[in-house]
Design a protein around this motif. Structure first.
Motif, PDB file in Angstrom:
ATOM      1  N   GLU A  34      -3.645  11.698  -3.691  1.00  0.00           N
ATOM      2  CA  GLU A  34      -2.408  10.914  -3.621  1.00  0.00           C
ATOM      3  C   GLU A  34      -1.314  11.737  -2.931  1.00  0.00           C
ATOM      4  OE1 GLU A  34       0.617   8.360  -6.486  1.00  0.00           O
ATOM      5  OE2 GLU A  34      -0.702   9.845  -7.416  1.00  0.00           O
ATOM      6  N   GLU A  35      -1.211  13.010  -3.291  1.00  0.00           N
ATOM      7  CA  GLU A  35      -0.192  13.886  -2.708  1.00  0.00           C
ATOM      8  C   GLU A  35      -0.337  14.025  -1.192  1.00  0.00           C
ATOM      9  OE1 GLU A  35      -0.258  17.657  -4.729  1.00  0.00           O
ATOM     10  OE2 GLU A  35       0.276  16.748  -6.651  1.00  0.00           O
ATOM     11  N   CYS A  36      -1.569  14.025  -0.703  1.00  0.00           N
ATOM     12  CA  CYS A  36      -1.760  14.188   0.744  1.00  0.00           C
ATOM     13  C   CYS A  36      -1.893  12.851   1.460  1.00  0.00           C
ATOM     14  CB  CYS A  36      -2.912  15.132   1.058  1.00  0.00           C
ATOM     15  SG  CYS A  36      -4.503  14.616   0.485  1.00  0.00           S
ATOM     16  N   GLY A  37      -1.665  11.752   0.755  1.00  0.00           N
ATOM     17  CA  GLY A  37      -1.574  10.451   1.406  1.00  0.00           C
ATOM     18  C   GLY A  37      -2.880   9.736   1.670  1.00  0.00           C
ATOM     19  N   LEU A  38      -3.964  10.141   1.002  1.00  0.00           N
ATOM     20  CA  LEU A  38      -5.243   9.475   1.210  1.00  0.00           C
ATOM     21  C   LEU A  38      -5.401   8.225   0.342  1.00  0.00           C
ATOM     22  CD1 LEU A  38      -7.656  12.541   1.462  1.00  0.00           C
ATOM     23  CD2 LEU A  38      -6.598  11.221   3.312  1.00  0.00           C
ATOM     24  N   LEU A  39      -4.724   8.200  -0.792  1.00  0.00           N
ATOM     25  CA  LEU A  39      -4.801   7.029  -1.658  1.00  0.00           C
ATOM     26  C   LEU A  39      -3.459   6.801  -2.327  1.00  0.00           C
ATOM     27  CD1 LEU A  39      -5.034   8.087  -4.844  1.00  0.00           C
ATOM     28  CD2 LEU A  39      -7.371   8.518  -4.181  1.00  0.00           C
ATOM     29  N   SER A  40      -3.312   5.589  -2.845  1.00  0.00           N
ATOM     30  CA  SER A  40      -2.103   5.268  -3.605  1.00  0.00           C
ATOM     31  C   SER A  40      -2.500   4.927  -5.028  1.00  0.00           C
ATOM     32  CB  SER A  40      -1.344   4.104  -2.959  1.00  0.00           C
ATOM     33  OG  SER A  40      -2.135   2.940  -2.976  1.00  0.00           O
ATOM     34  N   ARG A  41      -1.596   5.181  -5.927  1.00  0.00           N
ATOM     35  CA  ARG A  41      -1.812   4.969  -7.357  1.00  0.00           C
ATOM     36  C   ARG A  41      -0.784   3.952  -7.836  1.00  0.00           C
ATOM     37  NH1 ARG A  41       0.469   7.032 -12.133  1.00  0.00           N
ATOM     38  NH2 ARG A  41      -1.044   7.469 -13.777  1.00  0.00           N
ATOM     39  N   GLN A  42      -1.272   2.921  -8.524  1.00  0.00           N
ATOM     40  CA  GLN A  42      -0.376   1.901  -9.078  1.00  0.00           C
ATOM     41  C   GLN A  42      -0.581   1.854 -10.588  1.00  0.00           C
ATOM     42  OE1 GLN A  42       1.963  -0.303  -7.521  1.00  0.00           O
ATOM     43  NE2 GLN A  42       2.449  -0.591  -9.669  1.00  0.00           N
ATOM     44  N   ALA A  43       0.466   2.191 -11.328  1.00  0.00           N
ATOM     45  CA  ALA A  43       0.401   2.149 -12.793  1.00  0.00           C
ATOM     46  C   ALA A  43       1.118   0.900 -13.280  1.00  0.00           C
ATOM     47  CB  ALA A  43       1.050   3.392 -13.382  1.00  0.00           C
ATOM     48  N   TYR A  44       0.506   0.216 -14.230  1.00  0.00           N
ATOM     49  CA  TYR A  44       1.070  -1.003 -14.794  1.00  0.00           C
ATOM     50  C   TYR A  44       1.502  -0.725 -16.230  1.00  0.00           C
ATOM     51  CZ  TYR A  44      -1.095  -3.177 -10.765  1.00  0.00           C
ATOM     52  OH  TYR A  44      -1.458  -3.504  -9.482  1.00  0.00           O
TER      53      TYR A  44
END
Length: 115
Positions: A59-69
């Motif tokens: 996530e920090e290097c921009g490969l994926l995004s994290r969505q918390a609900y």
């Protein structure tokens, strides 16, 4: 993110995806968004701590995004970014190479067993 990017592009790529867990996470997210538990099952025998650490780094290097609900129980989903999806050609090349290697090893094994 890294303070200074390596000059060598191969080294940079290996820095970003250089362990088997990151490659397997990318492979599994190519199909679309997954929850943490789904990733843990699909990736294999990875511990929760190691999976969490790898997801944070990615996530920090921009490969994926994290969505918390904000739900009970909490739900967190992971999705590849455009940059993450751009690695498909890298994984495809690894797949082709791996298949060719397996074929070569099977051929060599069969040849030796028939000698």
């Amino acid at each position: 993110m890294m303070e200074q990017l390596p000059a060598c592009s191969v080294e940079l790529t290996m820095t970003l995806i250089g362990n088997k867990w990151k490659v397997l996470i990318i492979r599994d997210l190519m199909d679309g968004t997954k929850r943490f538990g789904e990733l843990r099952k699909s990736v294999g025998s990875v511990s929760q701590k190691v999976l969490t650490s790898n997801l944070r780094e990615m996530e920090e290097c921009g490969l994926l995004s994290r969505q918390a609900y904000a739900e009970v129980p909490p739900r967190v989903e992971y999705t590849l970014t455009e940059t993450g999806y751009s690695l498909i050609s890298v994984l495809d090349a690894m797949d082709v190479w791996g298949e060719e290697y397996k074929e070569q090893m099977n051929h060599n094994t069969n040849r030796l067993s028939h000698s």
